[in-house]
Design a protein around this motif. Structure first.
Motif, PDB file in Angstrom:
ATOM      1  N   ALA A  34       0.592  -1.444  -0.240  1.00  0.00           N
ATOM      2  CA  ALA A  34       0.086   0.005   0.474  1.00  0.00           C
ATOM      3  C   ALA A  34       0.339   1.158  -0.204  1.00  0.00           C
ATOM      4  O   ALA A  34       0.660   2.169  -0.739  1.00  0.00           O
ATOM      5  CB  ALA A  34      -0.923   0.173   1.446  1.00  0.00           C
ATOM      6  N   GLU A  35       2.072   1.148   0.677  1.00  0.00           N
ATOM      7  CA  GLU A  35       2.581   2.208   1.224  1.00  0.00           C
ATOM      8  C   GLU A  35       3.357   2.535  -0.478  1.00  0.00           C
ATOM      9  O   GLU A  35       3.973   3.591  -1.602  1.00  0.00           O
ATOM     10  CB  GLU A  35       4.083   2.196   1.930  1.00  0.00           C
ATOM     11  N   ALA A  36       3.976   1.111  -1.163  1.00  0.00           N
ATOM     12  CA  ALA A  36       4.452   1.247  -2.324  1.00  0.00           C
ATOM     13  C   ALA A  36       3.475   2.217  -3.407  1.00  0.00           C
ATOM     14  O   ALA A  36       4.226   2.784  -4.016  1.00  0.00           O
ATOM     15  CB  ALA A  36       5.698   0.161  -2.214  1.00  0.00           C
ATOM     16  N   LEU A  37       2.157   1.691  -3.419  1.00  0.00           N
ATOM     17  CA  LEU A  37       1.426   2.265  -4.256  1.00  0.00           C
ATOM     18  C   LEU A  37       1.325   3.766  -4.044  1.00  0.00           C
ATOM     19  O   LEU A  37       1.062   4.357  -5.420  1.00  0.00           O
ATOM     20  CB  LEU A  37       0.158   1.122  -4.043  1.00  0.00           C
ATOM     21  N   ARG A  38       1.455   3.699  -3.007  1.00  0.00           N
ATOM     22  CA  ARG A  38       0.871   5.689  -2.814  1.00  0.00           C
ATOM     23  C   ARG A  38       2.079   6.172  -3.181  1.00  0.00           C
ATOM     24  O   ARG A  38       1.708   7.320  -3.762  1.00  0.00           O
ATOM     25  CB  ARG A  38       1.152   5.763  -1.527  1.00  0.00           C
ATOM     26  N   LEU A  39       3.105   6.094  -3.357  1.00  0.00           N
ATOM     27  CA  LEU A  39       4.504   6.386  -3.732  1.00  0.00           C
ATOM     28  C   LEU A  39       4.461   6.204  -5.479  1.00  0.00           C
ATOM     29  O   LEU A  39       5.424   6.949  -5.665  1.00  0.00           O
ATOM     30  CB  LEU A  39       5.534   6.557  -2.709  1.00  0.00           C
ATOM     31  N   ARG A  40       3.397   5.192  -6.080  1.00  0.00           N
ATOM     32  CA  ARG A  40       3.879   5.533  -7.439  1.00  0.00           C
ATOM     33  C   ARG A  40       4.436   4.568  -7.674  1.00  0.00           C
ATOM     34  O   ARG A  40       5.490   4.169  -8.961  1.00  0.00           O
ATOM     35  CB  ARG A  40       3.821   6.117  -8.032  1.00  0.00           C
ATOM     36  N   HIS A  41       5.215   3.699  -7.114  1.00  0.00           N
ATOM     37  CA  HIS A  41       5.999   3.004  -7.230  1.00  0.00           C
ATOM     38  C   HIS A  41       5.370   1.475  -8.284  1.00  0.00           C
ATOM     39  O   HIS A  41       4.670   1.281  -8.090  1.00  0.00           O
ATOM     40  CB  HIS A  41       6.991   1.610  -6.282  1.00  0.00           C
ATOM     41  N   ARG A  42       5.863   0.834  -9.427  1.00  0.00           N
ATOM     42  CA  ARG A  42       6.033   0.292 -10.409  1.00  0.00           C
ATOM     43  C   ARG A  42       6.024  -1.070 -10.422  1.00  0.00           C
ATOM     44  O   ARG A  42       6.220  -1.453 -11.377  1.00  0.00           O
ATOM     45  CB  ARG A  42       6.234   0.759 -11.622  1.00  0.00           C
ATOM     46  N   SER A  43       6.581  -1.694  -9.294  1.00  0.00           N
ATOM     47  CA  SER A  43       7.471  -3.337  -9.092  1.00  0.00           C
ATOM     48  C   SER A  43       6.792  -3.811  -8.927  1.00  0.00           C
ATOM     49  O   SER A  43       5.228  -3.978  -8.748  1.00  0.00           O
ATOM     50  CB  SER A  43       7.951  -3.369  -8.026  1.00  0.00           C
ATOM     51  N   ARG A  44       7.140  -5.119  -9.417  1.00  0.00           N
ATOM     52  CA  ARG A  44       5.904  -6.618  -9.097  1.00  0.00           C
ATOM     53  C   ARG A  44       5.810  -7.056  -7.820  1.00  0.00           C
ATOM     54  O   ARG A  44       6.672  -6.821  -6.615  1.00  0.00           O
ATOM     55  CB  ARG A  44       6.358  -7.627  -9.644  1.00  0.00           C
ATOM     56  N   TYR A  45       4.586  -7.338  -6.696  1.00  0.00           N
ATOM     57  CA  TYR A  45       4.737  -7.210  -5.451  1.00  0.00           C
ATOM     58  C   TYR A  45       3.502  -8.825  -5.750  1.00  0.00           C
ATOM     59  O   TYR A  45       2.613  -9.718  -6.051  1.00  0.00           O
ATOM     60  CB  TYR A  45       3.933  -6.290  -4.766  1.00  0.00           C
ATOM     61  N   GLN A  46       4.284  -9.328  -4.401  1.00  0.00           N
ATOM     62  CA  GLN A  46       3.840 -10.543  -4.215  1.00  0.00           C
ATOM     63  C   GLN A  46       3.271 -10.744  -1.794  1.00  0.00           C
ATOM     64  O   GLN A  46       3.825 -10.709  -1.766  1.00  0.00           O
ATOM     65  CB  GLN A  46       5.000 -12.029  -3.827  1.00  0.00           C
ATOM     66  N   VAL A  47       2.252 -11.446  -2.533  1.00  0.00           N
ATOM     67  CA  VAL A  47       1.894 -10.916  -0.932  1.00  0.00           C
ATOM     68  C   VAL A  47       1.566 -13.259  -1.085  1.00  0.00           C
ATOM     69  O   VAL A  47       0.737 -13.782  -1.817  1.00  0.00           O
ATOM     70  CB  VAL A  47      -0.271 -10.759  -1.069  1.00  0.00           C
ATOM     71  N   SER A  48       1.594 -13.710  -0.077  1.00  0.00           N
ATOM     72  CA  SER A  48       1.083 -15.098   0.642  1.00  0.00           C
ATOM     73  C   SER A  48       0.064 -14.688   1.236  1.00  0.00           C
ATOM     74  O   SER A  48      -0.658 -14.127   2.267  1.00  0.00           O
ATOM     75  CB  SER A  48       2.181 -15.644   1.294  1.00  0.00           C
ATOM     76  N   VAL A  49      -1.130 -16.280   0.484  1.00  0.00           N
ATOM     77  CA  VAL A  49      -2.455 -15.876   0.779  1.00  0.00           C
ATOM     78  C   VAL A  49      -3.352 -17.215   1.430  1.00  0.00           C
ATOM     79  O   VAL A  49      -1.867 -18.483   0.960  1.00  0.00           O
ATOM     80  CB  VAL A  49      -2.950 -15.283   0.383  1.00  0.00           C
ATOM     81  N   ARG A  50      -4.361 -17.673   1.800  1.00  0.00           N
ATOM     82  CA  ARG A  50      -4.615 -18.583   1.963  1.00  0.00           C
ATOM     83  C   ARG A  50      -6.276 -18.546   1.932  1.00  0.00           C
ATOM     84  O   ARG A  50      -6.792 -17.301   2.131  1.00  0.00           O
ATOM     85  CB  ARG A  50      -4.722 -19.500   3.603  1.00  0.00           C
ATOM     86  N   TRP A  51      -7.145 -19.600   1.612  1.00  0.00           N
ATOM     87  CA  TRP A  51      -8.064 -18.788   1.325  1.00  0.00           C
ATOM     88  C   TRP A  51      -9.235 -20.849   1.488  1.00  0.00           C
ATOM     89  O   TRP A  51      -8.476 -21.556   0.892  1.00  0.00           O
ATOM     90  CB  TRP A  51      -8.715 -18.393  -0.338  1.00  0.00           C
ATOM     91  N   ARG A  52      -9.983 -20.343   1.605  1.00  0.00           N
ATOM     92  CA  ARG A  52     -11.121 -22.350   1.450  1.00  0.00           C
ATOM     93  C   ARG A  52     -11.588 -22.457   0.169  1.00  0.00           C
ATOM     94  O   ARG A  52     -12.572 -22.102  -0.219  1.00  0.00           O
ATOM     95  CB  ARG A  52     -12.302 -21.869   2.544  1.00  0.00           C
ATOM     96  N   ALA A  53     -11.718 -23.306  -0.129  1.00  0.00           N
ATOM     97  CA  ALA A  53     -11.835 -24.107  -1.901  1.00  0.00           C
ATOM     98  C   ALA A  53     -12.996 -24.127  -1.366  1.00  0.00           C
ATOM     99  O   ALA A  53     -13.693 -24.570  -0.229  1.00  0.00           O
ATOM    100  CB  ALA A  53     -10.726 -24.841  -2.097  1.00  0.00           C
ATOM    101  N   PRO A  54     -13.877 -24.633  -2.664  1.00  0.00           N
ATOM    102  CA  PRO A  54     -15.121 -24.861  -2.608  1.00  0.00           C
ATOM    103  C   PRO A  54     -15.683 -26.386  -2.383  1.00  0.00           C
ATOM    104  O   PRO A  54     -16.419 -26.554  -2.160  1.00  0.00           O
ATOM    105  CB  PRO A  54     -15.507 -24.687  -4.878  1.00  0.00           C
TER     106      PRO A  54
END
Length: 222
Positions: free
Chosen positions: A74-94
């Protein structure tokens, strides 16, 4: 090229065709993470259709494992940085399995000055099988009443007025129920209440099933 030019329309239609057919789960989100467009593969991970994902928060659909990752992006986007961002996530499948993986977000826009959209891709890394244990199906009288109000479409504030609780008090009961049944949102919480027989089927307005209401606290003493 003028977007109304015939060639531009042809190429746009071809791009949408590829977007829909690619097997990798992909979505286009605004800079705040709201889904604007999703392909069928992404929708399948959420057990729904692409149209029903529009407007949903991608970080509610796929829960970040580290909040600090999101804060940095969020901070990088606010500063208009153009990098690729990765987030580790989890979710419940159907099918009920708990999956985990990685979201990759690439800021995209026609010019550097424009506020970018986010091209989001999901990489599935693995899953844990659904638990074979049966969740507790008995609830307190207050929990049952809150669930029935929620199923009828009441907001948290309306439920608070109906039960003489504060908004924080209603949220407290909802958090405990969500943790007990591993529900990721309120829609899932209501669905589980019906599936487990806590709410009586086939009646309106919703009401608790009498056999589901315990005389003591199902979670035991704090």
């Amino acid at each position: 090229m003028d977007p109304t030019h015939p060639d531009a329309v042809v190429w746009r239609n071809r791009a949408f065709l590829v977007f829909d057919r690619v097997s990798v789960p992909v979505a286009v989100c605004d800079v705040y993470g709201a889904v604007q467009l999703a392909n069928p593969a992404m929708a399948a991970e959420c057990g729904t259709t692409p149209g029903r994902l529009r407007g949903r928060d991608v970080l509610e659909l796929f829960r970040p494992q580290e909040a600090t990752q999101v804060d940095r992006i969020a901070e990088a986007l606010r500063l208009r940085h153009r990098s690729r961002y990765q987030v580790s996530v989890r979710w419940r499948a159907p099918d009920g399995a708990e999956r985990y993986g990685e979201l990759t977000a690439d800021p995209v826009s026609d010019t550097v000055e424009e506020t970018p959209a986010l091209l989001v891709m999901l990489r599935v890394l693995g899953e844990r099988e659904p638990s074979t244990g049966t969740p507790p199906t008995r609830v307190t009288a207050m929990e049952a009443r809150v669930l029935a109000l929620l199923a009828s479409g009441a907001t948290t504030a309306q439920a608070a007025r109906e039960t003489d609780l504060t908004v924080d008090g209603v949220n407290y009961h909802l958090r405990r129920l969500s943790a007990r049944w591993a529900a990721s949102n309120r829609t899932e919480l209501v669905a589980r209440a019906y599936a487990l027989g806590v709410l009586a089927p086939g009646v309106w307005p919703p009401r608790p099933a009498a056999a589901s209401v315990a005389t003591d606290d199902p979670d035991g003493p704090e």
